[in-house]
Motif scaffolding. Structure first.
Motif, PDB file in Angstrom:
ATOM      1  N   ARG A   9       0.826  -1.206   0.000  1.00 36.83           N
ATOM      2  CA  ARG A   9       0.000   0.000   0.000  1.00 36.83           C
ATOM      3  C   ARG A   9       0.865   1.262   0.000  1.00 36.83           C
ATOM      4  NH1 ARG A   9      -4.584  -0.063  -1.778  1.00 36.83           N
ATOM      5  NH2 ARG A   9      -5.149  -1.900  -0.593  1.00 36.83           N
ATOM      6  N   GLU A  10       2.061   1.208   0.588  1.00 33.97           N
ATOM      7  CA  GLU A  10       2.963   2.366   0.586  1.00 33.97           C
ATOM      8  C   GLU A  10       3.348   2.757  -0.840  1.00 33.97           C
ATOM      9  OE1 GLU A  10       6.378   1.679   3.078  1.00 33.97           O
ATOM     10  OE2 GLU A  10       5.120   1.102   4.771  1.00 33.97           O
ATOM     11  N   THR A  11       3.567   1.769  -1.693  1.00 34.22           N
ATOM     12  CA  THR A  11       3.972   2.022  -3.075  1.00 34.22           C
ATOM     13  C   THR A  11       2.776   2.157  -4.002  1.00 34.22           C
ATOM     14  OG1 THR A  11       6.023   0.795  -2.703  1.00 34.22           O
ATOM     15  CG2 THR A  11       5.359   1.120  -4.990  1.00 34.22           C
ATOM     16  N   PHE A  12       1.722   1.427  -3.716  1.00 39.69           N
ATOM     17  CA  PHE A  12       0.525   1.409  -4.566  1.00 39.69           C
ATOM     18  C   PHE A  12      -0.697   1.844  -3.746  1.00 39.69           C
ATOM     19  CE2 PHE A  12       3.407  -2.075  -5.850  1.00 39.69           C
ATOM     20  CZ  PHE A  12       3.758  -1.630  -7.126  1.00 39.69           C
ATOM     21  N   PRO A  13      -0.775   3.129  -3.376  1.00 46.34           N
ATOM     22  CA  PRO A  13      -1.842   3.566  -2.459  1.00 46.34           C
ATOM     23  C   PRO A  13      -3.257   3.427  -3.004  1.00 46.34           C
ATOM     24  CG  PRO A  13      -0.651   5.449  -3.341  1.00 46.34           C
ATOM     25  CD  PRO A  13       0.097   4.218  -3.769  1.00 46.34           C
ATOM     26  N   ASP A  14      -3.424   3.476  -4.320  1.00 45.63           N
ATOM     27  CA  ASP A  14      -4.765   3.405  -4.901  1.00 45.63           C
ATOM     28  C   ASP A  14      -5.092   2.030  -5.484  1.00 45.63           C
ATOM     29  OD1 ASP A  14      -5.201   6.117  -4.310  1.00 45.63           O
ATOM     30  OD2 ASP A  14      -4.118   6.712  -6.120  1.00 45.63           O
ATOM     31  N   VAL A  20      -2.739 -10.452  -5.127  1.00 43.31           N
ATOM     32  CA  VAL A  20      -3.231  -9.872  -6.375  1.00 43.31           C
ATOM     33  C   VAL A  20      -3.114  -8.368  -6.203  1.00 43.31           C
ATOM     34  CG1 VAL A  20      -5.212  -9.574  -7.899  1.00 43.31           C
ATOM     35  CG2 VAL A  20      -4.832 -11.780  -6.762  1.00 43.31           C
ATOM     36  N   VAL A  21      -2.444  -7.725  -7.156  1.00 42.07           N
ATOM     37  CA  VAL A  21      -2.300  -6.269  -7.113  1.00 42.07           C
ATOM     38  C   VAL A  21      -2.799  -5.724  -8.441  1.00 42.07           C
ATOM     39  CG1 VAL A  21      -0.723  -4.333  -6.785  1.00 42.07           C
ATOM     40  CG2 VAL A  21      -0.275  -6.505  -5.621  1.00 42.07           C
ATOM     41  N   ILE A  22      -3.830  -4.897  -8.375  1.00 37.52           N
ATOM     42  CA  ILE A  22      -4.423  -4.290  -9.567  1.00 37.52           C
ATOM     43  C   ILE A  22      -4.215  -2.787  -9.442  1.00 37.52           C
ATOM     44  CG2 ILE A  22      -6.535  -3.980 -10.899  1.00 37.52           C
ATOM     45  CD1 ILE A  22      -7.554  -6.593  -9.503  1.00 37.52           C
ATOM     46  N   ALA A  56       8.119  -4.400  -9.851  1.00 40.10           N
ATOM     47  CA  ALA A  56       7.661  -3.252  -9.064  1.00 40.10           C
ATOM     48  C   ALA A  56       7.075  -3.713  -7.730  1.00 40.10           C
ATOM     49  CB  ALA A  56       6.633  -2.446  -9.856  1.00 40.10           C
ATOM     50  N   VAL A  57       6.323  -4.802  -7.761  1.00 41.42           N
ATOM     51  CA  VAL A  57       5.745  -5.333  -6.524  1.00 41.42           C
ATOM     52  C   VAL A  57       6.841  -5.863  -5.606  1.00 41.42           C
ATOM     53  CG1 VAL A  57       4.240  -7.110  -5.533  1.00 41.42           C
ATOM     54  CG2 VAL A  57       3.507  -5.815  -7.552  1.00 41.42           C
ATOM     55  N   TYR A  58       7.780  -6.629  -6.144  1.00 41.18           N
ATOM     56  CA  TYR A  58       8.866  -7.152  -5.309  1.00 41.18           C
ATOM     57  C   TYR A  58       9.696  -6.020  -4.707  1.00 41.18           C
ATOM     58  CZ  TYR A  58       7.757 -11.820  -6.982  1.00 41.18           C
ATOM     59  OH  TYR A  58       7.119 -12.999  -7.267  1.00 41.18           O
ATOM     60  N   ALA A  59       9.909  -4.943  -5.465  1.00 38.80           N
ATOM     61  CA  ALA A  59      10.639  -3.791  -4.933  1.00 38.80           C
ATOM     62  C   ALA A  59       9.883  -3.171  -3.762  1.00 38.80           C
ATOM     63  CB  ALA A  59      10.877  -2.760  -6.029  1.00 38.80           C
ATOM     64  N   ALA A  60       8.562  -3.149  -3.851  1.00 38.79           N
ATOM     65  CA  ALA A  60       7.734  -2.591  -2.781  1.00 38.79           C
ATOM     66  C   ALA A  60       7.834  -3.407  -1.491  1.00 38.79           C
ATOM     67  CB  ALA A  60       6.280  -2.506  -3.234  1.00 38.79           C
ATOM     68  N   LEU A  61       8.236  -4.662  -1.617  1.00 38.47           N
ATOM     69  CA  LEU A  61       8.366  -5.518  -0.426  1.00 38.47           C
ATOM     70  C   LEU A  61       9.659  -5.252   0.333  1.00 38.47           C
ATOM     71  CD1 LEU A  61       6.910  -8.833  -1.844  1.00 38.47           C
ATOM     72  CD2 LEU A  61       5.830  -7.246  -0.239  1.00 38.47           C
ATOM     73  N   LYS A  62      10.488  -4.384  -0.189  1.00 38.84           N
ATOM     74  CA  LYS A  62      11.672  -3.873   0.512  1.00 38.84           C
ATOM     75  C   LYS A  62      12.577  -4.964   1.074  1.00 38.84           C
ATOM     76  CE  LYS A  62       9.199   0.295   1.465  1.00 38.84           C
ATOM     77  NZ  LYS A  62       8.616   1.216   2.370  1.00 38.84           N
ATOM     78  N   GLY A  63      12.886  -5.945   0.240  1.00 36.53           N
ATOM     79  CA  GLY A  63      13.843  -6.963   0.639  1.00 36.53           C
ATOM     80  C   GLY A  63      13.312  -8.066   1.526  1.00 36.53           C
ATOM     81  N   LYS A  64      12.028  -8.099   1.784  1.00 34.83           N
ATOM     82  CA  LYS A  64      11.470  -9.124   2.677  1.00 34.83           C
ATOM     83  C   LYS A  64      11.559 -10.530   2.082  1.00 34.83           C
ATOM     84  CE  LYS A  64      10.125  -6.189   5.809  1.00 34.83           C
ATOM     85  NZ  LYS A  64      10.785  -6.085   7.088  1.00 34.83           N
ATOM     86  N   MET A  65      11.814 -10.634   0.762  1.00 35.77           N
ATOM     87  CA  MET A  65      11.941 -11.945   0.126  1.00 35.77           C
ATOM     88  C   MET A  65      13.387 -12.280  -0.222  1.00 35.77           C
ATOM     89  SD  MET A  65       8.654 -12.287  -2.366  1.00 35.77           S
ATOM     90  CE  MET A  65       9.002 -14.010  -2.672  1.00 35.77           C
ATOM     91  N   ASP A  66      14.332 -11.444   0.184  1.00 39.36           N
ATOM     92  CA  ASP A  66      15.723 -11.612  -0.223  1.00 39.36           C
ATOM     93  C   ASP A  66      16.427 -12.736   0.527  1.00 39.36           C
ATOM     94  OD1 ASP A  66      15.302  -9.508  -1.902  1.00 39.36           O
ATOM     95  OD2 ASP A  66      16.502  -8.075  -0.778  1.00 39.36           O
ATOM     96  N   GLY A  67      16.982 -13.650  -0.239  1.00 40.69           N
ATOM     97  CA  GLY A  67      17.838 -14.689   0.317  1.00 40.69           C
ATOM     98  C   GLY A  67      17.154 -15.677   1.226  1.00 40.69           C
ATOM     99  N   PRO A  68      17.940 -16.590   1.749  1.00 49.04           N
ATOM    100  CA  PRO A  68      17.398 -17.658   2.601  1.00 49.04           C
ATOM    101  C   PRO A  68      16.882 -17.166   3.948  1.00 49.04           C
ATOM    102  CG  PRO A  68      19.786 -17.789   2.504  1.00 49.04           C
ATOM    103  CD  PRO A  68      19.368 -16.732   1.519  1.00 49.04           C
ATOM    104  N   THR A  69      17.249 -15.967   4.345  1.00 45.65           N
ATOM    105  CA  THR A  69      16.784 -15.449   5.629  1.00 45.65           C
ATOM    106  C   THR A  69      15.624 -14.460   5.465  1.00 45.65           C
ATOM    107  OG1 THR A  69      18.426 -13.675   5.563  1.00 45.65           O
ATOM    108  CG2 THR A  69      19.044 -15.720   6.710  1.00 45.65           C
TER     109      THR A  69
END
Length: 78
Positions: free
Chosen positions: A13-18, A34-36, A51-64
């Motif tokens: 929501r921070e990156t895609f407010p609408d 789902v992001v529309i 763009a969506v992965y960037a909005a997650l701010k590294g929360k999916m990066d690497g094994p940790t």
């Protein structure tokens, strides 16, 4: 620590407010979203998902990463 659906939605929501955002999953590790959003217009699917992965701010990066898997659907509004 695993992420909950509302935490993922808040980050997006921070990156895609609408955007229309729906996040599901109950184990906190394997989630789906789902992001529309109008900002995806003119972008191909790979660009939209980046763009969506960037909005997650590294929360999916690497094994940790806090989020192990995210089944992602992106599109522009009808």
């Amino acid at each position: 620590m695993p992420m909950q659906a509302h935490e993922i939605e808040e980050l997006l929501r921070e990156t895609f407010p609408d955007a229309k955002i729906m996040v599901e999953g109950d184990d906190g590790v394997h989630m789906s979203a789902v992001v529309i959003d109008e900002s995806f217009r003119g972008l191909n699917r790979v660009q939209q998902q980046r763009a969506v992965y960037a909005a997650l701010k590294g929360k999916m990066d690497g094994p940790t990463g806090e989020l192990h898997a995210l089944a992602l659907t992106t599109r522009v509004p009808d």
